[in-house]
Design an enzyme around this catalytic site. Structure first.
Site, short mmCIF file in Angstrom:
data_model
loop_
_atom_site.label_atom_id
_atom_site.label_comp_id
_atom_site.label_asym_id
_atom_site.label_seq_id
_atom_site.Cartn_x
_atom_site.Cartn_y
_atom_site.Cartn_z
N SER A 293 -13.27 0.92 3.06
CA SER A 293 -12.27 0.59 2.04
C SER A 293 -11.30 1.75 1.89
CB SER A 293 -12.95 0.31 0.69
OG SER A 293 -12.04 0.51 -0.37
N SER B 76 0.84 -1.21 0.00
CA SER B 76 0.00 0.00 0.00
C SER B 76 0.87 1.25 0.00
CB SER B 76 -0.89 0.03 1.25
OG SER B 76 -1.79 -1.04 1.23
N ARG C 206 -2.32 -14.19 -2.15
CA ARG C 206 -2.44 -14.43 -0.70
C ARG C 206 -2.90 -15.87 -0.42
NH1 ARG C 206 -0.39 -10.04 1.00
NH2 ARG C 206 -1.03 -8.05 0.18
N ASP D 42 -6.56 -8.49 4.61
CA ASP D 42 -5.70 -9.25 3.69
C ASP D 42 -5.08 -10.48 4.37
OD1 ASP D 42 -6.30 -7.45 1.71
OD2 ASP D 42 -4.45 -6.30 1.94
N LYS E 42 -12.13 -9.73 -3.50
CA LYS E 42 -10.67 -9.54 -3.55
C LYS E 42 -10.14 -10.19 -4.84
CE LYS E 42 -10.24 -7.16 0.19
NZ LYS E 42 -9.88 -5.74 0.07
N GLN F 171 -9.18 1.98 -0.40
CA GLN F 171 -9.07 2.32 -1.82
C GLN F 171 -10.15 3.32 -2.21
OE1 GLN F 171 -8.97 -1.41 -3.95
NE2 GLN F 171 -6.99 -1.98 -3.06
N ARG G 24 1.52 4.28 -3.02
CA ARG G 24 1.25 5.70 -2.73
C ARG G 24 2.50 6.55 -2.92
NH1 ARG G 24 -2.42 2.48 -0.48
NH2 ARG G 24 -4.44 3.26 0.26
C1 S3P Z 1 -5.54 -1.48 0.05
C2 S3P Z 1 -6.77 -1.52 0.64
C3 S3P Z 1 -7.50 -2.79 0.88
C4 S3P Z 1 -6.58 -3.99 0.79
C5 S3P Z 1 -5.70 -3.93 -0.42
C6 S3P Z 1 -4.82 -2.70 -0.37
C7 S3P Z 1 -4.89 -0.17 -0.17
O1 S3P Z 1 -8.50 -2.93 -0.11
O2 S3P Z 1 -7.35 -5.17 0.78
O3 S3P Z 1 -4.86 -5.07 -0.48
O4 S3P Z 1 -3.68 -0.11 -0.47
O5 S3P Z 1 -5.57 0.85 -0.02
P1 S3P Z 1 -9.96 -2.27 0.05
O6 S3P Z 1 -9.82 -0.79 -0.01
O7 S3P Z 1 -10.76 -2.81 -1.11
O8 S3P Z 1 -10.48 -2.73 1.37
#
Ligand code: S3P
Length: 425
Positions: free
Chosen positions: A164, A20, A384, A311, A338, A166, A24
């Site tokens: 979420s 993550s 995973r 995750d 996922k 994301q 970013r």
């Molecule tokens: C992530 C957010 C999570 C996670 C993904 C990475 C991120 O997903 O499961 O592996 O980097 O923001 P969701 O936002 O769909 O929960």
């Protein structure tokens, strides 16, 4: 890939950089003025997809192993790509980049692999449209491929139905191009790497409870980003150390941000012997984790902790199958969307190993302690799933065969080598 039972696992390991945070760092470095230096960047396929997308939009990015230089061109410095952006398998790339693309002065199309083309994008299309964005699912099914025609955006307050990061990040990033303060409230706090890193780059992001707000038109300045080890990758070796007899593993410099550490909290409840050493907090907290063989018992996992371990649920399911007693996982319906449907894929494969497990609408019920055996496991090309079963294979008798084992490349290209290095000691 064939995995065999190990007598003991010993040694120390630095797992690759957090996925993550790596995504970013490239994104915000591209939108910052000057050169951002990223160290311990994750060179898994997902983060390379993010690099490739920004290169196609005119950003010079140099890579030397896990050291990355991003020559950012400022908030309005991206240029129209000549071709479709390829997001590969990466949901994070797709959803975060869409927030950025919504506010540009050009049109982009993006697409990825078969898995990404089934993942729900309505969850970002809806809030982006309320901000005035022009974003279309080209097949009309709410999934990629997407076409995003950049537009001036309006600030909104978005109440997200899902916890979420994301979705939250997508709206906050679009908010940088909006005409006022944009905020997002989520039902439960999800990982907050976007908020932490945007502030570090000079944006003004405010967090109160489950609401995050961003001021528009920030001037982002290039920074040095030292990416902590990914707790989601460390999870496999934590589990391996706990389950394998006579084991002791030190995992160095792992990110332990409280929005990501649910796995550690659940393991404590299960009776795990894990000690945090060398805790540091330079924005993103890190620690070394010392893990020793432990006998585990079943627990109940649900509610607010779920986003902090989402995750790691495949690994928790495997651990639960080896623990004494029953583990119930609830409130985890997100698992179905996922990289694979992780409820049905974990149930199917653990049953092949002889486990007593059933899937529910929002999780699983696992009656642990039933003797497991080797089997042929179908990873469904979900990294995973493959790594969780590789660990199951190091503790059960017989041979465990993983179909599609190479998909670990998505988040951990050196995974099998690192697992082998601990067994060799
Ligand atoms: C992530 C957010 C999570 C996670 C993904 C990475 C991120 O997903 O499961 O592996 O980097 O923001 P969701 O936002 O769909 O929960």
């Amino acid at each position: 890939m064939e995995i065999k039972k190990q007598k003991k696992l010993r040694g120390r390991l630095t797992v690759p950089g957090d996925k993550s945070i790596s995504h970013r760092a490239v994104m915000f470095g591209s939108l910052a003025k000057g050169t951002t230096r990223i160290s311990h960047f994750l060179t898994g396929a997902d983060c390379l997809s993010t690099i490739s997308c920004f290169r196609k939009m005119g950003i010079a990015i140099e890579q030397n192993g896990s050291e990355i230089l991003v020559h950012g061109r400022g908030l309005h410095g991206l240029s129209a790509p000549d071709e479709m952006l390829d997001v590969g398998n990466s949901g994070t790339t797709t959803r975060l980049i869409s927030g950025i693309l919504a506010g540009q002065s050009f049109t982009t199309e993006l697409n990825g692999d078969a898995s990404i083309q089934t993942r729900p994008m309505k969850r970002i299309i809806t809030p982006l449209e309320t901000m005035g964005a022009d974003i279309v699912s080209l097949r009309g099914n709410g999934c990629a491929p997407l076409r995003i025609c950049g537009k001036p955006l309006h600030a909104v307050h978005y109440n997200s139905p899902v916890a979420s990061a994301q979705v939250k990040s997508c709206v906050l990033l679009a908010g940088m191009y909006a005409d006022g303060i944009t905020s997002v409230t989520e039902p439960v706090l999800s990982r907050n790497h976007t908020e932490i890193m945007l502030n570090y780059f000079g944006a003004k992001v405010d967090s109160k409870g489950t609401t995050a707000s961003i001021c528009p038109n920030p001037v982002l300045e290039a920074r040095e980003v030292n990416v902590p080890g990914d707790i989601s990758s460390a999870a496999y070796f934590i589990a391996a150390g706990l389950l394998t007899p006579d084991s002791e593993i030190l995992l160095e410099n792992v990110g332990v941000n409280p929005t990501r550490d649910g796995f550690l909290r659940v393991l404590k409840d299960m009776g795990a012997d894990i000690t945090l050493l060398n805790y540091k907090d330079d924005g993103e907290p890190t620690a070394d984790l010392l893990v020793r063989t432990s006998s585990l018992h079943g627990v109940s996992v649900g509610g607010e902790i779920i986003p902090a371990l989402i995750d790691e649920i495949p690994m928790i399911a495997v651990l639960a199958a080896f623990a004494e007693g029953t583990t119930v996982i609830r409130d985890a319906q997100e698992l179905k969307v996922k990289e694979s449907d992780r409820i049905s894929v974990m149930v199917e494969n653990l049953q092949r190993m002889g486990a007593d497990i059933e899937g529910t609408d929002d999780g699983m019920v696992i009656h642990g302690g039933v003797p497991l055996h080797g089997a042929v496991i179908d990873s469904h090309l979900d990294h995973r799933v493959a790594m969780s079963f590789a660990i199951a294979g190091t503790v059960c008798p017989g041979t465990l065969d993983i179909i599609g084992a190479e998909c670990v490349n998505i988040s951990y290209p050196e995974f099998y080598r690192d697992l082998y290095s601990l067994s060799a000691k």
